[in-house]
Every structure is written in structure tokens, then in C-alpha cells.
Design an enzyme around this catalytic site. Structure first.
Site, mmCIF file in Angstrom:
data_model
loop_
_atom_site.group_PDB
_atom_site.id
_atom_site.type_symbol
_atom_site.label_atom_id
_atom_site.label_comp_id
_atom_site.label_asym_id
_atom_site.label_seq_id
_atom_site.Cartn_x
_atom_site.Cartn_y
_atom_site.Cartn_z
ATOM 1 N N CYS A 144 -1.001 -6.794 12.438
ATOM 2 C CA CYS A 144 -1.556 -8.113 12.781
ATOM 3 C C CYS A 144 -1.071 -9.251 11.896
ATOM 4 O O CYS A 144 -0.745 -10.337 12.392
ATOM 5 C CB CYS A 144 -3.072 -8.037 12.756
ATOM 6 S SG CYS A 144 -3.738 -6.778 13.857
ATOM 7 N N ARG A 179 6.694 -6.097 0.585
ATOM 8 C CA ARG A 179 7.418 -5.101 1.375
ATOM 9 C C ARG A 179 6.487 -3.963 1.772
ATOM 10 O O ARG A 179 6.896 -2.809 1.860
ATOM 11 C CB ARG A 179 8.656 -4.592 0.615
ATOM 12 C CG ARG A 179 9.646 -3.888 1.525
ATOM 13 C CD ARG A 179 11.080 -3.846 1.017
ATOM 14 N NE ARG A 179 11.229 -3.273 -0.288
ATOM 15 C CZ ARG A 179 11.738 -3.915 -1.337
ATOM 16 N NH1 ARG A 179 12.126 -5.189 -1.205
ATOM 17 N NH2 ARG A 179 11.840 -3.337 -2.509
ATOM 18 N N SER A 180 5.219 -4.283 2.010
ATOM 19 C CA SER A 180 4.269 -3.256 2.424
ATOM 20 C C SER A 180 4.502 -2.883 3.886
ATOM 21 O O SER A 180 5.103 -3.644 4.655
ATOM 22 C CB SER A 180 2.832 -3.757 2.256
ATOM 23 O OG SER A 180 2.561 -4.798 3.181
ATOM 24 N N ASP A 202 9.785 -7.098 -3.709
ATOM 25 C CA ASP A 202 8.560 -6.486 -4.233
ATOM 26 C C ASP A 202 8.808 -6.043 -5.663
ATOM 27 O O ASP A 202 9.824 -6.416 -6.274
ATOM 28 C CB ASP A 202 8.066 -5.340 -3.341
ATOM 29 C CG ASP A 202 8.901 -4.066 -3.449
ATOM 30 O OD1 ASP A 202 9.959 -4.064 -4.138
ATOM 31 O OD2 ASP A 202 8.513 -3.051 -2.845
ATOM 32 N N ILE A 203 7.909 -5.257 -6.218
ATOM 33 C CA ILE A 203 7.997 -4.879 -7.621
ATOM 34 C C ILE A 203 9.251 -4.057 -7.919
ATOM 35 O O ILE A 203 9.713 -3.990 -9.070
ATOM 36 C CB ILE A 203 6.725 -4.110 -8.034
ATOM 37 C CG1 ILE A 203 6.618 -4.017 -9.555
ATOM 38 C CG2 ILE A 203 6.682 -2.736 -7.372
ATOM 39 C CD1 ILE A 203 5.296 -3.484 -10.040
ATOM 40 N N ALA A 265 -0.866 -14.613 0.960
ATOM 41 C CA ALA A 265 -1.723 -13.913 0.009
ATOM 42 C C ALA A 265 -3.004 -14.689 -0.258
ATOM 43 O O ALA A 265 -3.073 -15.908 -0.085
ATOM 44 C CB ALA A 265 -0.966 -13.691 -1.306
#
Length: 306
Positions: A144, A179-180, A202-203, A265
Site C-alpha cells: 500500500c 529498501r524494505s 539503506d543501511i 517516514a
């Protein structure tokens, strides 16, 4: 502190949300049967409770039945199995976190992909689609939040509709800070599939996503890069920030003049001065995620009825 010298425009997504809600209500009105969305809530997380109430209100306004089941974590799997087999239920959503560990991933995989309105079942990706002609082909359900951000970008007009599908973002360099599996990765794949060069941060560093032809078929591939967040922000015409951590805060000095910036976020990952250089700044996604959820519900309904 000096007053910001405003260059760009603050864009709020509420107008787009209302527009999509109106479209959804019309589509729902034209259906032969009333839709039912079942939601499972098994935690005391305040954010989940608030999201559930917002979803209930939106469903009511659009004309969709919303069935919220409050239960204990140990009963979630049992209820999912029952809802998977219930022909009166057209979509299933689960409010996370439940356990806050890998058991949540197992629960996501239990939801029938044909009722997975959140797009969290990994088998419901383009890589998990089968070509069994006895079953309708599943188009991948876009999670979503990723779908909501894509809608914002379309609304802002960066897609060139005069070009063929797959080329409408040609020439765009886009930075996605996340980048989840539920936000950054599907969004990177979506935008790269339309011709954009996507810098995914990302990390673990930066990955570059681009579409290429493999045996004549477009395929999105990623390659690692030694670039830093600062490097890719400087190169990008669109910056999407979706990591609520100060390590990934975007320094305004890195941003090109005229860039589009979107904050996804919960933390404010852009400085107050961002509009001194950005042409457009979207400070939140808001309830557009619920609109994306209900659009996914209508897609699932098509599959179930075919």
C-alpha cells in the site's frame, strides 16, 4: 534564525486522496455484490488501532463492509485460515506488528494471495506467478505505501503519458531511502520498470535499479554501488525518504534546485529549508495508503470473480 527563502511549493496529498476515494466509490457502486474487507487486530499498538479506525471510516464512506476482528496473537493463524476459505470475504488484512519477529513473516505467508490486499505475501510477487491456465493469472499486488507514493508521483505529473508503457519515466534519476519489502523495494521496481534509474539506499549501502531487456523481455535488475547517500541525492530529480532515523536525514545542501521531495517516514527527514531548493515538497503520504489498500481490494475481487 533566518526566514526560509521559499522557492517551491508544499503539496499535501489530501486532494488526491479525495479524488481517488470518489473513483473507488463509483467503482464499488457498479459492482453486483457488496464487498467485505476483514481485518485482524492482535496487538495494543496505538498506531494499528488508529489505522483500523481510519480504515473503518473510509470503508463506510465508500460503501465497503469492514469487519474488524480483535483477537490474541495465538489465534491469528486460525482466523486467517478460516477467512481464506470464506467466500463472503473478499480481502484480508492483518495489523502488524503481532509478535515483532519472524513469526510475523510466517503469518504474512498464510494469507491467500487472492485476498492479500496489503501485498505482503511474498508468493504474490511477479516471481511467484504461475502460468497455470486453470487459474487466473495473478498480477502482483503492490504494497500500500509503495502504491501510494507511485500515485503521488503520477499526480505530480512526472510520468510522460505520450511515451509507451515501460518508458514513461525515461531520463529520471530517483533516490529512494528505504529498501524494505513493503516500501522501498517494490517502489524501486515499479519506477525502474517505467524507465527510471533508481538509487535505493539503506543501511547496507546503495543499489541501482534499472530495467533491461532479457531475451526481449523487460526485467528490472539491481547492481551494487560505492556511492553514498550524498552522492545519489545530488544526482536525483526525485527524492523519497522513508527511513525514520536521523542517519538518513537529507541535507538540503545536497539537493539540486528544482528537485521533487517526498517524506514518507514518520520522522521529518528533510530540513525546514527544503523548499528553498525543491520545486515540490510532499511532507506526508497520509491516508492515501488506505486508498491504495481499497484499490488492491478491488483488484483482488476481479481475480476472485474470474
Amino acid at each position: 534564525m533566518r526566514a526560509p527563502q521559499v522557492f517551491g511549493t508544499m503539496i499535501f496529498p489530501e486532494d488526491l486522496t479525495k479524488e481517488i476515494h470518489a473513483q473507488l466509490a463509483q467503482r464499488v457502486q457498479n459492482l453486483p455484490n457488496r464487498l467485505c474487507l476483514a481485518a485482524l487486530l492482535a496487538s495494543d499498538d496505538a498506531g494499528s488501532h488508529q489505522y483500523a479506525e481510519c480504515t473503518r471510516e473510509t470503508c463506510h464512506n465508500i460503501g465497503i463492509d469492514f469487519c474488524l476482528v480483535r483477537l490474541t496473537p495465538r489465534n491469528v493463524a486460525t482466523y486467517i485460515k478460516a477467512l481464506n476459505d470464506n467466500q463472503s470475504v473478499h480481502g484480508i488484512m492483518v495489523y502488524y506488528p503481532i509478535f515483532g519477529d519472524t513469526r510475523d513473516d510466517e503469518i504474512k505467508s498464510m494469507v491467500n494471495p487472492r485476498k492479500d490486499v496489503e501485498g505482503l505475501n511474498r508468493s504474490h510477487s511477479s516471481h511467484g506467478v504461475t502460468e497455470d491456465r486453470a487459474q487466473p493469472r495473478l498480477a502482483p499486488t503492490v504494497p500500500c505505501t509503495a502504491k501510494a507514493v507511485e500515485s503521488i508521483l503520477q499526480w505530480l505529473g512526472i510520468y510522460d503519458r505520450t511515451l509507451a508503457e515501460g518508458k514513461r519515466l525515461n531520463g529520471w534519476d530517483i533516490c529512494i531511502i528505504n529498501r524494505s519489502d513493503v516500501v522501498g523495494l517494490p517502489l524501486a521496481q515499479l519506477l525502474a520498470s517505467q524507465g527510471a534509474r533508481v538509487y535505493s539506499v539503506d543501511i547496507l549501502g546503495v543499489q541501482i535499479y534499472q530495467a533491461s531487456l532479457t531475451s526481449g523481455v523487460p526485467e528490472v535488475r539491481s547492481t551494487p554501488s560505492e556511492w553514498t547517500l550524498q552522492d545519489v541525492v545530488k544526482r536525483s530529480g526525485v527524492i523519497i525518504s522513508a527511513v525514520p532515523h536521523p542517519t538518513f536525514k537529507v541535507d538540503t545542501k545536497w539537493i539540486q534546485r528544482g528537485t521533487i521531495c517526498i517524506n514518507v517516514a514518520s520522522a521529518k527527514n528533510f530540513d525546514a529549508e527544503v523548499l528553498e531548493v525543491a520545486s515540490k515538497f510532499v511532507p506526508r503520504v497520509g491516508n492515501l495508503t488506505i486508498a491504495a489498500l481499497l484499490d488492491n481490494l478491488l483488484q483482488c475481487t476481479k481475480v476472485l470473480s474470474s
